[in-house]
Design a protein around this motif. Structure first.
Motif, PDB file in Angstrom:
ATOM      1  N   THR A 108       0.839  -1.196   0.000  1.00 48.03           N
ATOM      2  CA  THR A 108       0.000   0.000   0.000  1.00 48.03           C
ATOM      3  C   THR A 108       0.874   1.246   0.000  1.00 48.03           C
ATOM      4  O   THR A 108       1.948   1.266   0.595  1.00 48.03           O
ATOM      5  N   VAL A 109       0.391   2.281  -0.695  1.00 44.15           N
ATOM      6  CA  VAL A 109       1.046   3.593  -0.700  1.00 44.15           C
ATOM      7  C   VAL A 109      -0.025   4.638  -0.412  1.00 44.15           C
ATOM      8  O   VAL A 109      -1.204   4.391  -0.604  1.00 44.15           O
ATOM      9  N   GLY A 110       0.383   5.819   0.057  1.00 42.64           N
ATOM     10  CA  GLY A 110      -0.568   6.898   0.300  1.00 42.64           C
ATOM     11  C   GLY A 110      -0.590   7.293   1.763  1.00 42.64           C
ATOM     12  O   GLY A 110       0.114   6.725   2.594  1.00 42.64           O
ATOM     13  N   GLU A 111      -1.439   8.285   2.062  1.00 47.94           N
ATOM     14  CA  GLU A 111      -1.516   8.815   3.421  1.00 47.94           C
ATOM     15  C   GLU A 111      -2.944   9.084   3.838  1.00 47.94           C
ATOM     16  O   GLU A 111      -3.814   9.307   3.010  1.00 47.94           O
ATOM     17  N   LYS A 112      -3.176   9.074   5.136  1.00 50.49           N
ATOM     18  CA  LYS A 112      -4.418   9.499   5.779  1.00 50.49           C
ATOM     19  C   LYS A 112      -5.694   9.011   5.076  1.00 50.49           C
ATOM     20  O   LYS A 112      -6.521   9.812   4.649  1.00 50.49           O
ATOM     21  N   GLY A 113      -5.822   7.714   4.941  1.00 44.64           N
ATOM     22  CA  GLY A 113      -7.054   7.150   4.392  1.00 44.64           C
ATOM     23  C   GLY A 113      -7.118   7.084   2.881  1.00 44.64           C
ATOM     24  O   GLY A 113      -8.047   6.499   2.332  1.00 44.64           O
ATOM     25  N   LYS A 114      -6.173   7.700   2.176  1.00 44.25           N
ATOM     26  CA  LYS A 114      -6.170   7.652   0.706  1.00 44.25           C
ATOM     27  C   LYS A 114      -5.051   6.714   0.267  1.00 44.25           C
ATOM     28  O   LYS A 114      -3.939   7.142   0.011  1.00 44.25           O
ATOM     29  N   TYR A 115      -5.378   5.413   0.229  1.00 43.90           N
ATOM     30  CA  TYR A 115      -4.367   4.407  -0.067  1.00 43.90           C
ATOM     31  C   TYR A 115      -4.597   3.780  -1.424  1.00 43.90           C
ATOM     32  O   TYR A 115      -5.717   3.668  -1.897  1.00 43.90           O
ATOM     33  N   ASP A 116      -3.524   3.357  -2.020  1.00 47.62           N
ATOM     34  CA  ASP A 116      -3.559   2.677  -3.307  1.00 47.62           C
ATOM     35  C   ASP A 116      -2.544   1.548  -3.237  1.00 47.62           C
ATOM     36  O   ASP A 116      -1.841   1.411  -2.244  1.00 47.62           O
TER      37      ASP A 116
END
Length: 192
Positions: free
Chosen positions: A171-179
């Protein structure tokens, strides 16, 4: 047979599960967290929105406010040439990425139609003989190595050999916005 290794989120141990049907994994709502003082070397953590493995961890004595200070150095799991440093109080919650590892058999190299011999994607198979297409990246030496080994096997006519790609996905991303992102970690030739 190839299997998925879904790693324990804190240590790096693994449970066996099936490879995915596509490289598109489901949506990730939230990640588990670990306190800064509990991060271990070789443990996974999110740093600057990227999945990383801790390569160095040190703590300083509590300051006048009574908190242990942590200095964490991590190496990006998907871009191994990148390192990140994070300093935080020991009680800070640090997100832990979801990391999956699996092996896929290379079954074909697709080329663009009518444009000479530009490679478009690497076609792989999971255990259920379903195709998973991996977009070819000519800059990635492991993608080139996979195509070279596949061509060698095709030209030699060796029916008993297959090219196997070891895939790491996280997973990548921050604060609930993951991809999800992935990379080819290793290329092997196995005999059937």
């Amino acid at each position: 047979n190839s299997w998925t290794l879904e790693t324990s989120r804190f240590e790096g141990s693994a449970d066996l599960t099936h490879p995915p049907e596509t490289m598109e994994q489901g949506k990730v709502e939230g990640l588990e967290v670990v306190e800064g003082s509990h991060v271990k070397v070789k443990g996974y953590l999110m740093m600057k929105g990227r999945p990383a493995m801790c390569v160095k961890m040190s703590t300083a004595k509590p300051g006048k406010h009574g908190h242990v200070k942590c200095n964490i150095v991590g190496q990006d799991l998907l871009k191994p040439d990148k390192k990140y440093q994070h300093m935080c109080p020991g009680h800070e919650a640090i997100e832990v990425p979801v990391v999956k590892k699996y092996e896929l058999e290379l079954s074909d190299v697709e080329k663009e139609e009518g444009k000479g011999s530009n490679i478009e994607c690497l076609v792989t198979m999971n255990d259920d003989a379903e195709e998973i297409k991996i977009t070819y990246n000519g800059e990635d030496p492991l993608h080139k190595e996979a195509v070279d080994k596949w061509n060698e096997i095709e030209e030699s006519g060796a029916d008993d050999k297959v090219v196997v790609l070891s895939i790491l996905q996280a997973t990548v991303g921050e604060k609930g916005k993951y991809d999800w992102e992935y990379r080819v970690e290793k290329v092997n030739v196995k005999t059937d």
